[in-house]
Design an enzyme around this catalytic site. Sequence first.
Site, PDB file in Angstrom:
ATOM      1  N   LYS A 195      -7.645  -7.948  16.008  1.00 33.04           N
ATOM      2  CA  LYS A 195      -8.918  -8.574  15.651  1.00 33.04           C
ATOM      3  C   LYS A 195      -8.775 -10.070  15.873  1.00 33.04           C
ATOM      4  CE  LYS A 195      -9.025  -9.464  10.801  1.00 33.04           C
ATOM      5  NZ  LYS A 195      -9.375  -9.007   9.470  1.00 33.04           N
TER       6      LYS A 195
ATOM      7  N   THR B  77       0.862  -1.184   0.000  1.00 35.90           N
ATOM      8  CA  THR B  77       0.000   0.000   0.000  1.00 35.90           C
ATOM      9  C   THR B  77       0.898   1.234   0.000  1.00 35.90           C
ATOM     10  OG1 THR B  77      -1.629  -1.235   1.232  1.00 35.90           O
ATOM     11  CG2 THR B  77      -1.873   1.156   1.238  1.00 35.90           C
TER      12      THR B  77
ATOM     13  N   LYS C  49      -2.723   3.379   9.799  1.00 31.67           N
ATOM     14  CA  LYS C  49      -1.572   3.974   9.104  1.00 31.67           C
ATOM     15  C   LYS C  49      -1.967   4.474   7.720  1.00 31.67           C
ATOM     16  CE  LYS C  49       0.903   0.532   6.622  1.00 31.67           C
ATOM     17  NZ  LYS C  49       0.777   0.816   5.245  1.00 31.67           N
TER      18      LYS C  49
ATOM     19  N   LEU D 217      -6.460  -8.283   0.768  1.00 30.07           N
ATOM     20  CA  LEU D 217      -6.712  -9.372   1.728  1.00 30.07           C
ATOM     21  C   LEU D 217      -6.820  -8.856   3.157  1.00 30.07           C
ATOM     22  CD1 LEU D 217      -3.935 -10.196   3.478  1.00 30.07           C
ATOM     23  CD2 LEU D 217      -3.258 -11.107   1.275  1.00 30.07           C
ATOM     24  N   ARG D 218      -7.647  -9.577   3.910  1.00 26.39           N
ATOM     25  CA  ARG D 218      -7.799  -9.259   5.339  1.00 26.39           C
ATOM     26  C   ARG D 218      -7.073 -10.321   6.147  1.00 26.39           C
ATOM     27  NH1 ARG D 218     -13.988 -10.152   4.938  1.00 26.39           N
ATOM     28  NH2 ARG D 218     -13.061 -11.599   3.460  1.00 26.39           N
TER      29      ARG D 218
ATOM     30  N   ASN E 117      -9.490   1.456   1.870  1.00 26.46           N
ATOM     31  CA  ASN E 117      -9.249   1.384   3.317  1.00 26.46           C
ATOM     32  C   ASN E 117      -9.790   2.618   4.044  1.00 26.46           C
ATOM     33  OD1 ASN E 117      -8.197  -1.147   3.267  1.00 26.46           O
ATOM     34  ND2 ASN E 117      -6.105  -0.586   3.821  1.00 26.46           N
TER      35      ASN E 117
ATOM     36  N   CYS F 121      -2.888  -1.718   9.010  1.00 31.49           N
ATOM     37  CA  CYS F 121      -3.327  -1.114   7.751  1.00 31.49           C
ATOM     38  C   CYS F 121      -4.196   0.133   7.931  1.00 31.49           C
ATOM     39  CB  CYS F 121      -4.064  -2.150   6.913  1.00 31.49           C
ATOM     40  SG  CYS F 121      -3.019  -3.576   6.549  1.00 31.49           S
TER      41      CYS F 121
ATOM     42  N   PHE G 205     -19.097  -3.880   8.277  1.00 31.04           N
ATOM     43  CA  PHE G 205     -18.243  -2.821   8.842  1.00 31.04           C
ATOM     44  C   PHE G 205     -19.057  -1.748   9.562  1.00 31.04           C
ATOM     45  CE2 PHE G 205     -13.630  -3.089   8.010  1.00 31.04           C
ATOM     46  CZ  PHE G 205     -13.642  -4.424   7.655  1.00 31.04           C
TER      47      PHE G 205
HETATM   48  C1  UGA Z   1      -7.876  -4.239   6.118  1.00 35.54           C
HETATM   49  C2  UGA Z   1      -8.868  -4.257   4.945  1.00 35.54           C
HETATM   50  O1  UGA Z   1     -10.139  -4.762   5.387  1.00 35.54           O
HETATM   51  C3  UGA Z   1      -8.342  -5.138   3.812  1.00 35.54           C
HETATM   52  O2  UGA Z   1      -9.227  -5.104   2.698  1.00 35.54           O
HETATM   53  C4  UGA Z   1      -6.959  -4.613   3.397  1.00 35.54           C
HETATM   54  O3  UGA Z   1      -6.385  -5.433   2.369  1.00 35.54           O
HETATM   55  C5  UGA Z   1      -6.043  -4.638   4.630  1.00 35.54           C
HETATM   56  O4  UGA Z   1      -6.596  -3.815   5.661  1.00 35.54           O
HETATM   57  C6  UGA Z   1      -4.703  -4.105   4.184  1.00 35.54           C
HETATM   58  O5  UGA Z   1      -4.626  -2.922   3.862  1.00 35.54           O
HETATM   59  O6  UGA Z   1      -3.759  -4.885   4.052  1.00 35.54           O
HETATM   60  P1  UGA Z   1      -7.324  -5.945   8.127  1.00 35.54           P
HETATM   61  O7  UGA Z   1      -6.408  -4.872   8.633  1.00 35.54           O
HETATM   62  O8  UGA Z   1      -6.833  -7.341   8.057  1.00 35.54           O
HETATM   63  O9  UGA Z   1      -7.812  -5.575   6.630  1.00 35.54           O
HETATM   64  O10 UGA Z   1      -8.598  -5.954   9.072  1.00 35.54           O
HETATM   65  P2  UGA Z   1     -10.132  -5.543   8.967  1.00 35.54           P
HETATM   66  O11 UGA Z   1     -10.958  -6.758   8.875  1.00 35.54           O
HETATM   67  O12 UGA Z   1     -10.348  -4.501   7.951  1.00 35.54           O
HETATM   68  O13 UGA Z   1     -10.352  -4.917  10.418  1.00 35.54           O
HETATM   69  C7  UGA Z   1      -9.656  -3.726  10.795  1.00 35.54           C
HETATM   70  C8  UGA Z   1     -10.058  -3.277  12.161  1.00 35.54           C
HETATM   71  O14 UGA Z   1     -11.381  -2.775  12.149  1.00 35.54           O
HETATM   72  C9  UGA Z   1     -10.030  -4.348  13.244  1.00 35.54           C
HETATM   73  O15 UGA Z   1      -9.411  -3.805  14.394  1.00 35.54           O
HETATM   74  C10 UGA Z   1     -11.501  -4.653  13.490  1.00 35.54           C
HETATM   75  O16 UGA Z   1     -11.735  -5.081  14.803  1.00 35.54           O
HETATM   76  C11 UGA Z   1     -12.125  -3.304  13.234  1.00 35.54           C
HETATM   77  N1  UGA Z   1     -13.558  -3.356  12.815  1.00 35.54           N
HETATM   78  C12 UGA Z   1     -13.924  -3.971  11.666  1.00 35.54           C
HETATM   79  C13 UGA Z   1     -14.515  -2.736  13.613  1.00 35.54           C
HETATM   80  O17 UGA Z   1     -14.204  -2.150  14.670  1.00 35.54           O
HETATM   81  N2  UGA Z   1     -15.830  -2.758  13.216  1.00 35.54           N
HETATM   82  C14 UGA Z   1     -16.230  -3.376  12.068  1.00 35.54           C
HETATM   83  O18 UGA Z   1     -17.434  -3.360  11.774  1.00 35.54           O
HETATM   84  C15 UGA Z   1     -15.249  -4.001  11.287  1.00 35.54           C
END
Ligand code: UGA
Length: 449
Positions: free
Chosen positions: A335, A124, A276, A154-155, A221, A273, A262
């Site tokens: 998470k 990124t 930042k 990807l997550r 993001n 991710c 979300f």
């Molecule tokens: C995120 C993006 O979802 C991916 O698409 C992206 O590829 C990735 O960043 C990246 O840039 O590499 P990720 O960081 O693995 O993925 O996690 P997310 O599932 O997006 O969750 C991020 C945070 O948001 C977590 O702390 C989660 O607990 C929080 N979250 C998520 C909430 O507080 N509420 C929600 O409804 C969803």
Amino acid sequence: MAMKVTVIGLGYLGATHAVAMAELGHQVIGIEADPQKLAALQAGKLPFYEPGLDKALTRVIETGRITFQPGHSESSRTADAHFLCVGTPQVSGSYAADTSYLFSAVDALAPYLSETAVVAGKSTVPVGTAKALTERLSAAAGFEARLAWNPEFLREGTALEDSLRPDRIVIGVVGGDAHSERVMREIYGPILNGDTGSAAGQTPFLVMDVATSELVKVAANSFLATKISFINAMAEISEAAGADAVALAEAIGMDARIGSQFLRNGIGFGGGCLPKDIRAFMARADELGVGSAIDFLADVDAVNLRRRQRVLDLANQELGEVAGKKILMLGAAFKPDSDDIRDSPALDIAVQLVKAGAKVVIHDPMSLAGVRIKHPELDAVQDLTSAAQDAELVVLGTEWKIYRELDAASFGELVANKTVIDGRNALPYHAWQGAGWKVIALGRNLEKA
Ligand code: UGA
């Protein structure tokens, strides 16, 4: 057709991508400079936790389609593509992203680059980085390098699934370079053809200019972060108004234009991710002279951080003051299904509670080794029964399945005081209340719910 690729940088992104490439049938050379990570991968072990990826790694090593090296070798010269997967962390003391690892990666690649090989960036990056990398690589290689951008969505927790069955594949190419597009189509052919389980011909393959492809990732993001902060802002309002943010999210999420994903309010987003990326995006927009276009991301960040403070306030409110009190934090990872503690809201709250004088015991099924190294001030206890002993307050910081499925009655016998702050709105609160717990859930009014 099987292709030969190198994957440079084997963190969460690169290791997953390398395994996914081998799963697609390609010959993969994984390159990782960190000797510990390299040794683990060579021994068939993942240097981090990611469900299902460990088994896939073992499987592709057995096929002989993947090898790991500390740097390039003669073999890199015949690769069809090189994927850049190194990190772009936040510069300390600034919002900007540190792209120096990418520049080092292309410097190291240049002597091994062929004129037909495509260099595909996956990290990124601030928009404009690909252009600067192309110039640097072309100058070093002595010919016009073919640099494409291929952002990754990807997550963590579902990384392999997201890689093999993505919602879309995005390719940014310079000047409509047909060769780069062809190579990328060939590499992702098994996904496009439906061999990985996605319906054949149904995965969108979007080709665009490089700047747009860089922006797609940060825009996606930023939108996700905004959605989370929006519902957390509604949680703040709900708390003040005696309303219920969970019921609100359900109701607005049923509008297909809004969508229900979300919209889980709680202690907010963390990880390597989203936090930042929104900051780096603000820094880049400022450099481009259009910072005001995304000023709202500063609020998105601020709302997110305020939710952490809210838990500290609630803890003080419940305990008189937290100093000297034993508090159990359930979860340290940012998470569930991940051992990643980078910018984890749960961990940050635990650290703040210690700073306020509380005795914090932290539990997590997967990330405590990292917690012990980074935060020796926390009492990291692997056994949940011992961790819960005599706790005066329990905080749910990461919604791991083991916590969601806890037996509230027997768990209640371990603690000194049956009060829980559900920071993720994940506990079946009726069952907990039925077992005599006082449940405080962010953004909710459980009396009315
Ligand atoms: C995120 C993006 O979802 C991916 O698409 C992206 O590829 C990735 O960043 C990246 O840039 O590499 P990720 O960081 O693995 O993925 O996690 P997310 O599932 O997006 O969750 C991020 C945070 O948001 C977590 O702390 C989660 O607990 C929080 N979250 C998520 C909430 O507080 N509420 C929600 O409804 C969803």
